[in-house]
Design a protein around this motif. Sequence first.
Motif, short mmCIF file in Angstrom:
data_model
loop_
_atom_site.label_atom_id
_atom_site.label_comp_id
_atom_site.label_asym_id
_atom_site.label_seq_id
_atom_site.Cartn_x
_atom_site.Cartn_y
_atom_site.Cartn_z
N PHE A 257 107.90 88.80 -14.77
CA PHE A 257 107.46 89.96 -15.16
C PHE A 257 106.22 90.67 -14.46
O PHE A 257 105.20 89.79 -14.44
CB PHE A 257 107.29 90.03 -16.60
CG PHE A 257 108.38 90.03 -17.50
CD1 PHE A 257 109.46 89.12 -17.33
CD2 PHE A 257 108.68 91.01 -18.32
CE1 PHE A 257 110.69 89.19 -18.30
CE2 PHE A 257 109.86 91.03 -19.33
CZ PHE A 257 110.74 90.00 -19.07
N ALA A 258 106.29 91.72 -13.76
CA ALA A 258 105.08 92.25 -12.96
C ALA A 258 105.12 93.59 -13.28
O ALA A 258 106.31 94.17 -12.97
CB ALA A 258 105.08 91.75 -11.60
N SER A 259 103.90 94.09 -12.91
CA SER A 259 103.68 95.81 -12.84
C SER A 259 102.98 96.14 -11.59
O SER A 259 102.87 97.47 -11.40
CB SER A 259 102.93 96.17 -14.16
OG SER A 259 103.35 95.83 -15.28
N GLY A 260 102.30 95.25 -10.80
CA GLY A 260 101.60 95.50 -9.71
C GLY A 260 102.03 95.08 -8.27
O GLY A 260 103.31 95.30 -8.05
N VAL B 267 111.16 91.48 -13.43
CA VAL B 267 111.55 92.27 -14.45
C VAL B 267 110.25 93.31 -13.77
O VAL B 267 109.03 92.98 -13.86
CB VAL B 267 111.43 92.00 -15.57
CG1 VAL B 267 110.97 93.25 -16.62
CG2 VAL B 267 112.79 91.46 -16.12
N CYS B 268 110.37 94.65 -13.71
CA CYS B 268 109.16 95.50 -13.49
C CYS B 268 109.46 96.81 -14.19
O CYS B 268 110.18 97.32 -14.50
CB CYS B 268 109.17 95.83 -11.85
SG CYS B 268 107.82 96.86 -11.27
N ASP B 269 108.07 97.32 -14.65
CA ASP B 269 108.13 98.41 -15.40
C ASP B 269 107.65 99.86 -14.55
O ASP B 269 107.52 100.84 -15.35
CB ASP B 269 107.31 98.37 -16.58
CG ASP B 269 105.78 98.11 -16.31
OD1 ASP B 269 104.91 98.56 -17.16
OD2 ASP B 269 105.60 97.26 -15.23
N VAL C 157 115.75 92.85 -8.95
CA VAL C 157 114.65 93.33 -9.58
C VAL C 157 115.44 94.09 -10.77
O VAL C 157 116.54 94.91 -10.66
CB VAL C 157 114.12 94.28 -8.77
CG1 VAL C 157 112.91 94.99 -9.77
CG2 VAL C 157 113.39 93.36 -7.86
N VAL C 158 115.11 93.89 -11.95
CA VAL C 158 115.44 94.70 -13.02
C VAL C 158 114.41 95.56 -13.56
O VAL C 158 113.35 95.04 -13.91
CB VAL C 158 116.00 93.75 -14.32
CG1 VAL C 158 116.18 94.50 -15.62
CG2 VAL C 158 117.18 92.86 -13.97
N MET C 159 114.47 96.83 -13.39
CA MET C 159 113.46 97.74 -14.00
C MET C 159 113.67 98.05 -15.48
O MET C 159 114.70 98.18 -15.91
CB MET C 159 114.11 99.17 -13.23
CG MET C 159 113.68 99.16 -11.68
SD MET C 159 111.94 98.55 -11.21
CE MET C 159 111.00 99.54 -12.13
N SER C 160 112.62 97.95 -16.19
CA SER C 160 112.60 98.26 -17.50
C SER C 160 111.18 99.28 -17.97
O SER C 160 110.04 98.89 -17.93
CB SER C 160 112.15 96.97 -18.32
OG SER C 160 111.98 97.18 -20.01
#
Length: 196
Positions: A16-19, A40-42, A59-62
């Motif tokens: 899980f990562a955002s950056g 998984v990325c938001d 990649v699964v976007m959330s």
Amino acid sequence: MIDQSNTEVKPRLAIFASGNGTNFEALMTADLPAQICVVVCDQPNAGVIERANHHQIPVVMSVAQKGVSKVAREQQLLNDLAEYRVDDLVLAGYMRIIGRTLLAAFPRHIINIHPALLPAFPGRHGIEDAYQYGVKVTGVTIHYVDGGVDTGEIIAQAPVLRSETDTLASLETKIHEVEHQLYPETIRHLIQKGVL
Ligand SMILES: Nc1nc2c(c(=O)[nH]1)N[C@@H](CN(C=O)c1ccc(C(=O)N[C@@H](CCC(=O)O)C(=O)O)cc1)CN2
Ligand SMILES: NCC(=O)N[C@@H]1O[C@H](COP(=O)([O-])[O-])[C@@H](O)[C@H]1O
């Protein structure tokens, strides 16, 4: 993990990562006894997406949306993750609070890396908060994720000395260098212990 035929089975990890994704990159290149099967990325423009594409990791976007609750978003994410048969969630710069839906689905199988020596300097800005406070020593923490924020059981820590000439940027660089060694090393150890 050993299966019924006494065969070593690699745990399947969701990162899980955002950056930027430098911790994802470190995990991908560490030859872990694990299968990194999805990211998984938001954040639609996060650098980790390009890194995942380079390594051919799906990649699964959330993405948080107005009018969609955390419970609903996490339930949808569980549905999206089902096909990857994930065993563990590895947070690597993920800037969302994990809610009760994911916590219940992966009890004691969610870990996080934090760029400070918890319980000091929790939250989104651990490096900057420590730097502004004037610490002489900071560091990196890897911990289980629980219902609090940065309150889970500590798994591993490593110190990072701040020199008199360190800027915030040079301290960040030092911390990232330690992260990129400590996370793979700690995950390898947890897998060898059979707890991931
Ligand atoms: N249940 C948990 N979730 C997460 C933890 C944790 O310990 N327990 N660690 C964080 C990572 N993190 C610091 O290490 C952190 C990330 C994000 C925030 C935060 O407040 N984020 C946003 C939005 C929160 C949301 O909508 O989910 C905010 O600024 O309000 C604090 C700490 C990862 N998740
Ligand atoms: N509160 C959580 C937090 O601050 N996490 C931090 O985000 C950065 C992500 O870098 P990366 O995207 O290059 O791996 C890392 O330094 C990680 O410790």
